[in-house]
Design an enzyme around this catalytic site. Structure first.
Site, short mmCIF file in Angstrom:
data_model
loop_
_atom_site.label_atom_id
_atom_site.label_comp_id
_atom_site.label_asym_id
_atom_site.label_seq_id
_atom_site.Cartn_x
_atom_site.Cartn_y
_atom_site.Cartn_z
N ASP A 36 -54.78 46.55 62.46
CA ASP A 36 -53.34 46.46 62.17
C ASP A 36 -52.76 45.14 62.70
OD1 ASP A 36 -50.49 47.09 62.03
OD2 ASP A 36 -51.10 49.19 61.90
N THR A 75 -46.92 48.34 57.57
CA THR A 75 -48.15 49.09 57.80
C THR A 75 -48.46 50.09 56.69
OG1 THR A 75 -48.01 48.86 60.18
CG2 THR A 75 -49.26 50.75 59.36
N ASN A 96 -42.48 51.40 55.04
CA ASN A 96 -42.75 52.41 56.08
C ASN A 96 -41.71 53.52 55.98
OD1 ASN A 96 -44.96 51.14 57.23
ND2 ASN A 96 -43.79 50.19 58.88
N LYS A 158 -52.43 55.31 64.07
CA LYS A 158 -51.15 55.65 63.44
C LYS A 158 -51.40 56.69 62.35
CE LYS A 158 -49.10 51.03 64.02
NZ LYS A 158 -48.45 49.90 63.34
N ASP A 159 -50.52 57.65 62.24
CA ASP A 159 -50.68 58.66 61.19
C ASP A 159 -50.67 58.01 59.80
OD1 ASP A 159 -47.88 58.15 60.90
OD2 ASP A 159 -47.35 59.97 62.01
N ASP A 287 -51.55 45.65 66.54
CA ASP A 287 -50.15 45.65 66.10
C ASP A 287 -49.21 45.93 67.27
OD1 ASP A 287 -48.23 45.58 63.79
OD2 ASP A 287 -47.78 47.58 64.55
N HIS A 291 -46.43 43.33 68.66
CA HIS A 291 -45.00 43.64 68.74
C HIS A 291 -44.49 43.58 70.18
CE1 HIS A 291 -44.07 44.50 64.64
NE2 HIS A 291 -45.04 45.37 64.52
ZN ZN Z 1 -49.31 47.50 60.50
#
Ligand code: ZN
Length: 402
Positions: A36, A75, A96, A158-159, A287, A291
């Site tokens: 990611d 994402t 998203n 991440k789901d 990711d 961030h």
């Molecule tokens: Zn992402």
């Protein structure tokens, strides 16, 4: 001049790499990895420094200048394209989070990997994870449709990564919910997942000492102030026991995700049946690191070096199974650095998005100014479109627009 390209085309240099002949038999296991926010920039910057899994992959085919051709490089849209071959306009995953003015929810927001029709849920926090918005099949689904013996497994931090890469017909699908690796309601928890969750819980509970800074990361190890007494750039992932969000934005998170993927490969004996199986791995830590700390500090450098090592161990384990496997590694989108460091790098106009301009907050300001006692603007922050409420009078609508 005109003859040079012709010569180049017809007389290959003896030093030119020779492509390996295509295998006569299909692989028994496909391993599809998404890192990611692993931008082409980061790959280009660090590709010569890798010694583990990311070095090994470079012995195969490398496409170093990959980019997304869709607008919302987030994402969920990104992951919806990787194993479907469709752009978001066809996958249905256009962002998203998007705005649907036709739904009952007061904020009109829908999360890409949820079922918003479940009563009492919200798009953030209390949603029910679902594949319903993905409108096309994934590679695993297609393989399973051709042969029901194919097993499809998807594991991610991440789901939305796990769902969009796995698709609608999966044997195992696991994601991190902030506390544990979980799946859809009603699914049995295999022993390997229970063991992984126990190990992750212990890892989070224990304090983490600062990680070593590899020599290649020393030049990045410079603190940059981001205001309010905080700085980034010289962090080394030390954390107190119990800090799950710091764990998530650290190399240990990818370690946990990949370890679970490896455990599922072993326990399910993926690739050891009659046909080809597929496992999707969403390595999400890059990711969260990007961030939290930006892309050009010691943190990202350490993260990528650790990911390289983590993937190296994973590939060693795959080797030990004796299974003929193939790996593809890509990213869902890129990322840019924090504005404070970009300013130092010669981009004086760089600045942070102003939260006051988000549709929800700006909408409240506008509504108060116009004396309208209901939401007037809808939209996600910081990306995406902004919608004006449908239930305004024409005069109110124009006033909001103005
Ligand atoms: Zn992402």
């Amino acid at each position: 001049m005109a003859s040079a390209p012709l010569v180049a085309q017809t007389v290959p240099s003896p030093a030119a790499p020779v492509a390996a002949p295509a295998s006569a038999t299909p692989p028994k296991l496909i391993v599809a990895i998404s890192v990611d926010q692993f931008s082409a920039d980061l790959f280009g910057e660090y590709r010569g420094t890798f010694t583990g899994g990311l070095a090994r992959l470079q012995k195969g085919a490398v496409f170093p200048s990959g980019y997304q051709s869709h607008a919302a490089t987030e994402t969920c849209p990104g992951h919806s394209t990787i194993l479907t071959g469709f752009r978001p306009e066809h996958t249905g995953i256009i962002a998203n989070t998007w705005t649907d003015l036709g739904i009952a929810r007061t904020d009109k927001q829908v999360y890409c990997a949820e079922d918003e029709t479940v009563p009492g849920t919200t798009h953030a926090g209390t949603y029910t994870v679902s594949d319903k918005h993905l409108l096309v099949p994934t590679l695993g689904e297609r393989m399973k449709a051709a042969n029901p013996k194919v097993r499809v497994v998807s594991v991610a931090g991440k789901d939305r990564a796990a769902v969009m890469m796995g698709g609608h017909n999966v044997d195992e699908l696991w994601w991190w919910n902030g506390k544990a690796m979980v799946s859809y309601a009603g699914r049995a928890t295999p022993a390997v997942v229970a063991r992984a969750n126990a190990a992750i819980a212990a890892r989070i509970a224990a304090p983490q000492a600062a990680l070593d800074v590899p020599p290649v990361c020393k030049a990045h190890d410079v603190a940059v102030s981001i205001g309010e007494g905080k700085s980034v750039g010289a962090g080394h992932f030390a954390r107190e026991g119990g800090n799950a969000s710091a764990f998530r934005a650290s190399p240990a998170f990818d370690g946990a995700i990949v370890a679970l993927a490896a455990g599922l490969v072993q326990d399910m004996k993926l690739g050891q049946g009659d046909t080809t199986d597929i496992i999707d791995v969403g390595a999400s830590a890059t990711d969260y690191v990007g961030h939290t700390f930006g892309t050009e500090g010691a943190e990202m450098c350490i993260q990528l070096q650790q990911l390289d090592a983590t993937l190296g161990s994973f590939f060693d384990l795959l080797d030990s199974t004796g299974v003929d496997y193939e790996i593809v590694l890509t990213a869902d989108h890129g990322g840019n650095d924090i504005p404070e460091r970009e300013i130092n790098a010669g981009l004086p106009g760089a600045q942070r998005a102003r939260i006051a301009l988000s549709p929800a907050i700006a909408g409240k300001t506008i509504a108060a100014k116009l004396g309208i006692d209901k939401p007037v603007l809808f939209g996600d922050m910081p990306n995406g479109d902004i919608y004006i409420a449908r239930d305004l009078t024409p005069v109110q609508h124009k006033a909001v627009q103005d």
